[in-house]
Scaffold this motif. Sequence first.
Motif, PDB file in Angstrom:
ATOM      1  N   SER A  33      26.992 -15.322   9.674  1.00  0.00           N
ATOM      2  CA  SER A  33      28.429 -15.073   9.515  1.00  0.00           C
ATOM      3  C   SER A  33      28.882 -15.649   8.186  1.00  0.00           C
ATOM      4  CB  SER A  33      29.227 -15.718  10.661  1.00  0.00           C
ATOM      5  OG  SER A  33      30.607 -15.458  10.522  1.00  0.00           O
ATOM      6  N   SER A  34      29.749 -14.923   7.509  1.00  0.00           N
ATOM      7  CA  SER A  34      30.297 -15.366   6.205  1.00  0.00           C
ATOM      8  C   SER A  34      29.185 -15.764   5.245  1.00  0.00           C
ATOM      9  CB  SER A  34      31.280 -16.526   6.376  1.00  0.00           C
ATOM     10  OG  SER A  34      32.424 -16.105   7.080  1.00  0.00           O
ATOM     11  N   ASN A  35      28.086 -14.984   5.248  1.00  0.00           N
ATOM     12  CA  ASN A  35      26.962 -15.218   4.338  1.00  0.00           C
ATOM     13  C   ASN A  35      26.212 -16.519   4.630  1.00  0.00           C
ATOM     14  OD1 ASN A  35      26.127 -13.224   2.638  1.00  0.00           O
ATOM     15  ND2 ASN A  35      27.015 -14.086   0.775  1.00  0.00           N
ATOM     16  N   GLN A  36      26.448 -17.093   5.825  1.00  0.00           N
ATOM     17  CA  GLN A  36      25.719 -18.282   6.260  1.00  0.00           C
ATOM     18  C   GLN A  36      24.761 -17.860   7.387  1.00  0.00           C
ATOM     19  OE1 GLN A  36      26.158 -21.301   4.704  1.00  0.00           O
ATOM     20  NE2 GLN A  36      27.549 -20.150   3.348  1.00  0.00           N
ATOM     21  N   LEU A  37      23.451 -18.089   7.169  1.00  0.00           N
ATOM     22  CA  LEU A  37      22.444 -17.688   8.145  1.00  0.00           C
ATOM     23  C   LEU A  37      21.824 -18.942   8.763  1.00  0.00           C
ATOM     24  CD1 LEU A  37      19.901 -14.850   7.901  1.00  0.00           C
ATOM     25  CD2 LEU A  37      19.051 -17.130   8.460  1.00  0.00           C
ATOM     26  N   CYS A  38      21.749 -18.959  10.114  1.00  0.00           N
ATOM     27  CA  CYS A  38      21.137 -20.072  10.842  1.00  0.00           C
ATOM     28  C   CYS A  38      20.013 -19.509  11.715  1.00  0.00           C
ATOM     29  CB  CYS A  38      22.159 -20.791  11.710  1.00  0.00           C
ATOM     30  SG  CYS A  38      23.515 -21.519  10.756  1.00  0.00           S
ATOM     31  N   MET A  39      18.886 -20.194  11.691  1.00  0.00           N
ATOM     32  CA  MET A  39      17.688 -19.679  12.360  1.00  0.00           C
ATOM     33  C   MET A  39      17.028 -20.831  13.126  1.00  0.00           C
ATOM     34  SD  MET A  39      14.475 -17.857  10.451  1.00  0.00           S
ATOM     35  CE  MET A  39      15.569 -16.971   9.378  1.00  0.00           C
ATOM     36  N   SER A  40      16.706 -20.570  14.393  1.00  0.00           N
ATOM     37  CA  SER A  40      15.995 -21.556  15.212  1.00  0.00           C
ATOM     38  C   SER A  40      14.513 -21.242  15.152  1.00  0.00           C
ATOM     39  CB  SER A  40      16.502 -21.493  16.662  1.00  0.00           C
ATOM     40  OG  SER A  40      15.675 -22.274  17.497  1.00  0.00           O
TER      41      SER A  40
END
Length: 944
Positions: A33-40
């Motif tokens: 979202s909003s060019n912020q990527l989070c990955m587990s």
Amino acid sequence: GYVNARLEKETPIFNKQRIDFAPPEKINSLVVSSNQLCMSLGKDTLLRIDLGKPDEPNQVELGRKDEAKVYKMFLDHTGSHLLIALNTSECLYLNRSVQKVRALSRWKGHLIESVGWNKFLGSETNTGPILVGTAQGQIFEAEISVSEGSLFGTNPDQYFRQVYTLEEESGPAPVCCLEIERGIEGKFFILATTRKRLFQFVGKIPEGTEQQGFGSIFAMHADHLPSFREFPASFGFSEIAFYTPKLRSNPRSFAWMMGNGVLYGTLDYSRPDSILSDERVWVYPSDIDITVNKPISIVLTQFHFLLLLPDGVKAVCTLNGQIVFQDLFLEKFGTLTRMIKDPTVQQIWIHTEKVVFRYHVQRESRDVWKMYMNMNKFDLAKEYCKDRPECLDIVLAKEAEHCFQNKRYLDSAKCYALTQNYFEEIALKFIEAKQEEALMEFLIKKLSNLKPSEKTQTTLLTTWLTELYLNWLGILEGDPSKRNLYLDTREKFRTFLGSPKNKDCLFNNRASIYELLASHGDTEHMVYFAVIMQDYERVVAHHCQHDEYDEALSVLSRHRDEKLFYKFSPVLIQHIPKKVVDAWISMGSRLDARNLIPALVNYSQSASTQQINEAIRYMEFCVYQLEETQQAIHNYLLSLYALCRPDSLLSYLEQAGTNPNRIHYDLKYALRLCAEHGHHRACVHIYKVMELYEEAVDLALQVDVDLAKSCADLPDDDEELRKKLWLKIARHVVQEEKDVKKAMACLSSCALLKIEDVLPFFPDFVTIDHFKEAICNSLEDYNKHIEELKREMEEATQSAKRIREDIQEMRNKYGSVEPQEKCAACDFPLLNRPFYLFLCGHMFHYDCLLQAVFPNLPAYKQAKLEDLQKKLAATSQPSKGHHRPKDADTASLGKGQQSREQVKADIDDIVAAECVYCGELMIRSIDKPFIDPQKYEEEMQSWL
């Protein structure tokens, strides 16, 4: 027509790109979202990447020692707040600005399925009131806040309270999705989905109380179920997606993936109870089996929704429900896990356990126009192909044909006019359908779209439209029941004739238009068209032919065209002379009165005195107001005065003065005119101006002796003529009037007359007593005159005597020269060479004086001097002494030659006429520069 050629293969709408990223461990979950990527990754690693800086990833450890695994992750719209739901019914929180993961203690014991973020109050440090859905069907309201104090022990979760429980027929059901939207006037819409149902909670939150949360909205539905959509089939979960246009905060459309298919439509925030609008269901096709090949995720774009299936992606157009794109993934990449979309940058992400893909959406609306066109939604179709003229032409042609088939001929004509279809085919189509009004509309629109360079087409359409309008007006005019339609059509026709865009074409083809108007007998519009074309000559001629002289003059006065005044004045002045003269006067100096004289002459010859007064009024305006000096104008005014106003004639002549150079009328013409009409006083005045005083006196004696006397005194500089004129008056008085006293009065009036001049006019029998006194006075005057002459003779004798003495004295005058005297020009001793001595005391050598005088002599004197010098040189050598000769003894130099002394005397007269320093020569040379301009540069260089 248009040429639509594509040189390269067009890029697909959904362009897949594999991300160059090899995860060290398997990917459990991914959110963006909003060019912020989070990955587990794996069991305990969290990777955060700012897609604006992809080369600077940030890795965070969850710090879990137990067997807990990441179940789901939720990232808010700002990309700041990350919630990590674990399969152990725990929830962790991580803020973008910190590195430490915090446990949310109040959330423990609940398996989180969905989060409804607050897009209206949320910020980077505070989520505002949010909604949390669990696997047990409970909806909780919570708030998470990060402050500096919270980093040292304070729990980030502010509160966590249950507000509602979602149920299906079998009881509580997992809350699959939550969405919070705000409408108008403080109204909020909350969408919540289970496996089969889509619930809507609607309620108002007073302005300023939004921070208190959404409990009041759910409380409204405590006693009854909220409105919901339910479908029978289920594959264990559902997912809802939204599309939010750029620069807008609220979504515009939705798509809900559930067991029976996809429910999609638009969101209408103005509706009171339900936000869902234009709902349609896309049923899964046969190749999608919800038991074996069930969809995994859904995302929504502007015109498509994409379904993630175990083996690939299908894109379905929301306009027509057709599958427009399919993309299969190779087995080597692994099982497809989830598909999500970044709502801010409209990018779609898909991941497996070891690979990440990204879809770019490119020109999604490229074929939308075609779909709208096939749905007969032509306005929307035109909106989406306005930058593609070849497509717009197809849409317009389809719309035109659709309108024609539905007998909406006017709308069809407007559309056909904008297409590139063959003009002849369309025109014939309307003609065959007998739709003349629609044909006119088509031609008008077609004409308005033509370029200025298309002159032939413009002429054709303009002429055809004129003919159609005239036919239509002719039909309507004969039907009283269609009076309003006739007036409306007439107004349209006049607007067409007066259109600025058609002006040039109509002007260039005005002859054809006039012929059309004449063939229809439409004089009203012929005049109207002539006015528009500024063809006022035709307008005025029309009025004159119909005896509408006032209207004709009104047109002339309004448009103030001098040439038209000259042309039509002869006709108009015969009928409305006063108004015509008023119009002339209002035109002032713009009219040349000479060009109006023929009209006035023609008019005055057949008119009465009263009507002639109008001609006089205009001529007087030209002479006295405009101060015209043209001789023709003054002559014509004179002729009018002589004919009707003798008193004004004399007044005019006297006002013109007696200076022939300042008189603007022709004197000879005026004299002849006055003589023909017997205006003697006027003739006398003209004789005086012409300085024909004898004729003036002769004519004046026939009118009035006093008038003759005034004429006799005029030649001031010619006493002989004055005397002659007075003798004429005296003779007239004595011989014609036989009045001795009046004759004696003449003697006293003119000092030039003597009694002896008048006596011959008297008859012999007249006694001397009548002029005894005059004779005595005359004799006394003679005596005085004789004495004065004697005195003048004595004075003259004395003057002559003094002049002779002065001449004698000058002959004997001399000057002495000392030996040391020097030449005033060269400053050498004077006595070495011939010299001149002037009375002023200056002394010059002969050659020095000649050198100074010669350049300043006139050309003819220079030539004469050179000639004399040559003659002098031709004689014998001169003596050394050079001085003025004092006697006249000269030797003869031969036949035909001047004496040498005479030549020298002539030279002296030229050279020594005056002192070069004291005479006029010095005065005349005062403005001569000291340095010759031609030698200025040379002189200046000599000083350097």
